[in-house]
Scaffold this active site. Structure first.
Site, PDB file in Angstrom:
ATOM      1  CG  HIS A  83      33.866  21.936  30.195  1.00 16.26           C
ATOM      2  ND1 HIS A  83      34.731  21.437  30.977  1.00 16.26           N
ATOM      3  CD2 HIS A  83      34.343  21.486  28.744  1.00 16.26           C
ATOM      4  CE1 HIS A  83      35.461  20.428  30.518  1.00 16.26           C
ATOM      5  NE2 HIS A  83      35.170  20.512  29.037  1.00 16.26           N
ATOM      6  CE1 TYR A 211      43.447  22.123  33.696  1.00 15.66           C
ATOM      7  CE2 TYR A 211      45.021  23.039  32.246  1.00 15.66           C
ATOM      8  CZ  TYR A 211      43.980  23.014  32.861  1.00 15.66           C
ATOM      9  OH  TYR A 211      43.241  24.235  33.047  1.00 15.66           O
ATOM     10  N   PRO A 303      48.324  32.173  30.029  1.00 20.68           N
ATOM     11  CG  PRO A 303      48.591  30.994  27.916  1.00 20.68           C
ATOM     12  CD  PRO A 303      49.304  32.007  28.799  1.00 20.68           C
ATOM     13  CE  LYS A 307      41.511  32.510  36.978  1.00 26.44           C
ATOM     14  NZ  LYS A 307      40.118  32.056  37.580  1.00 26.44           N
ATOM     15  CE1 TYR A 398      39.341  24.880  35.209  1.00 26.80           C
ATOM     16  CE2 TYR A 398      41.524  25.684  35.245  1.00 26.80           C
ATOM     17  CZ  TYR A 398      40.405  25.023  34.630  1.00 26.80           C
ATOM     18  OH  TYR A 398      40.491  24.271  33.455  1.00 26.80           O
TER      19      TYR A 398
END
Ligand code: APR
Length: 401
Positions: A83, A211, A303, A307, A398
């Site tokens: 991904h 998002y 969250p 991570k 990220y």
């Protein structure tokens, strides 16, 4: 234990007693076992719960490398999915970041945590690892000394004690390891934001991590498997998990993800709900005498940037190295190096997670302070949309650990 209660006799021992059978505890157990270190995992839940509890699902490239190094990655290579794209949806339109082709060129592997934990547990047991399910650690005692003990409640509810040379607290934020430490040892922040976390029995609706930034609140979309998708909906603090009907959930997700502009979501039965108050904390040091912390027991990142499980695996490898150097190679300084090595990674992850929270959430208030925050946020979004340098920084942080 109160004065009247008799302290249970020491009934078992191990060089390393690991509290918790999550990603941190089971990765650590596998690595210690492979190095011939005598260890045991004490887990309060039963085996079925451990192997089915849905949590995270985005493994960083570093995490895959650690699991590859130790022969623990067969399952994720067979069933995991690469991904590498984020899609941001804003009132100014949507934009996509192919983060897998930016920064260090690293992608996530989507692999449900319950599958990873099952792989780790299966490997640990096949190698002869000791684990006690339905065994809850109550206290960690004498951690400052060289023979700490762990008082547990066994499956029959009887108190008994384990003696150890070292105790590895991998039992999460509310476990016995944290409870045995002074509250002052914890640096924390409440981000003032809450999410309704949802698992939907529906295929992913985007080929990206979604998002949605909206005046009504944040909404998020993360694939888990071809049949199950994770969604998040920002909600008021104090919202009960079952407060929203499924219809209201899907309608609100549609509004915030602007499906009128970008296409419908695949709907399905909501099979799990939870409310997450976005809070972060870090223990000021991960070593307290003979007690070492890893995973959520060491630090809890919000969250927003997936991570947690990745830090847990990284810390488990660093802790295994330090314990092996101490116990097998007689290097007493190894464990002193463990905490600073981890904290450098933890604070890098915390800083990025904090930046993500500021990016994703519009303030509820509308006073001057909030309007200033909102303008900053919009500027961050615009910079991420237009600046290649910013996008490279985003990609590196990220996926990176
Ligand atoms: N005694 C024994 N076991 C305990 C106790 C206790 N007192 N308290 C908690 N546990 C067990 C839990 O049942 C769980 O199996 O400890 C384990 C902790 O596992 P996780 O919460 O998964 O924590 P960790 O291994 O640190 O992984 C951290 O993985 O779950 C994801 O993203 C999530 O950030 C989190 C990351």
């Amino acid at each position: 234990m109160t004065g009247r209660q008799t302290i249970p006799a020491v009934t078992d021992s191990a060089d390393v007693v690991i509290l918790g059978a999550g990603p941190a505890g089971l990765t650590l157990g596998n690595l210690l076992l492979a190095a011939g270190i005598d260890c045991v995992v004490l887990e309060r839940a039963d085996r079925r719960h451990v192997q089915t509890r849905a949590r995270a699902g985005f493994l960083a490239a570093h995490t895959v490398r650690v699991l590859d190094r130790h022969g623990l990655s067969d399952g994720l290579h067979r069933r995991g999915l690469p991904h590498g794209t984020c899609e941001f949806r804003t009132d100014g339109g949507r934009f996509r970041l192919d983060y897998g082709a930016l920064g260090l060129g690293e992608r996530h592997t989507v692999y449900p945590q319950q599958d990873l934990v099952t792989d780790l547990l299966t490997h640990y047991l096949a190698a002869g690892g000791r684990i006690r399910f339905e065994t809850e650690a109550l206290t960690v005692d004498d951690a400052a000394g060289v023979r700490p003990t762990v008082t547990v409640r066994d499956p029959e509810g009887r108190p008994c004690r384990w003696r150890a040379r070292y105790v590895a607290g991998c039992d999460g934020r509310h476990g016995a390891a944290r409870r045995s430490l002074p509250a002052a040892a914890r640096h924390q922040r409440d981000h003032g934001v809450s999410w309704l976390g949802l698992l939907a029995e529906a295929p992913p609706s985007l080929d990206a991590v979604g998002y949605a930034l909206h005046a009504r609140g944040f909404a998020g979309h993360m694939a888990r498997t071809p049949e199950v998708t994770r969604y998040y909906l920002q909600c008021e603090r104090g919202t009960a998990p079952d407060a929203w009907s499924e219809e209201r959930i899907w309608d609100e997700l549609g509004l915030r993800m602007r499906t009128a502009d970008h296409g419908p979501l695949h709907r399905g039965r909501i099979i799990h709900r939870s409310v997450i108050d976005l809070q972060s904390d870090v223990m000021e040091t991960l070593r307290h005498g003979s007690l070492l912390l890893a995973g959520d027991a060491a630090s809890l990142p919000a969250p927003a940037a997936a991570k947690g499980a990745n830090l847990a695996v990284l810390e488990a490898e660093l802790l295994a190295e330090a314990l092996i150097d101490d116990l097998a190679h007689g290097d007493p300084g190894a464990l002193d190096r463990y905490s600073p090595r981890c904290l450098a990674h933890i604070w890098r992850a915390q800083e990025f997670s904090h930046w993500m929270i500021q990016l994703l959430h519009a303030p509820y208030a509308s006073d001057g302070e909030a309007l200033f925050h909102e303008s900053l946020r919009r500027s961050r979004v615009e910079s991420l949309r237009t600046s290649r340098a910013h996008q490279e920084w985003f990609a590196e942080n990220y996926v990176g650990i």
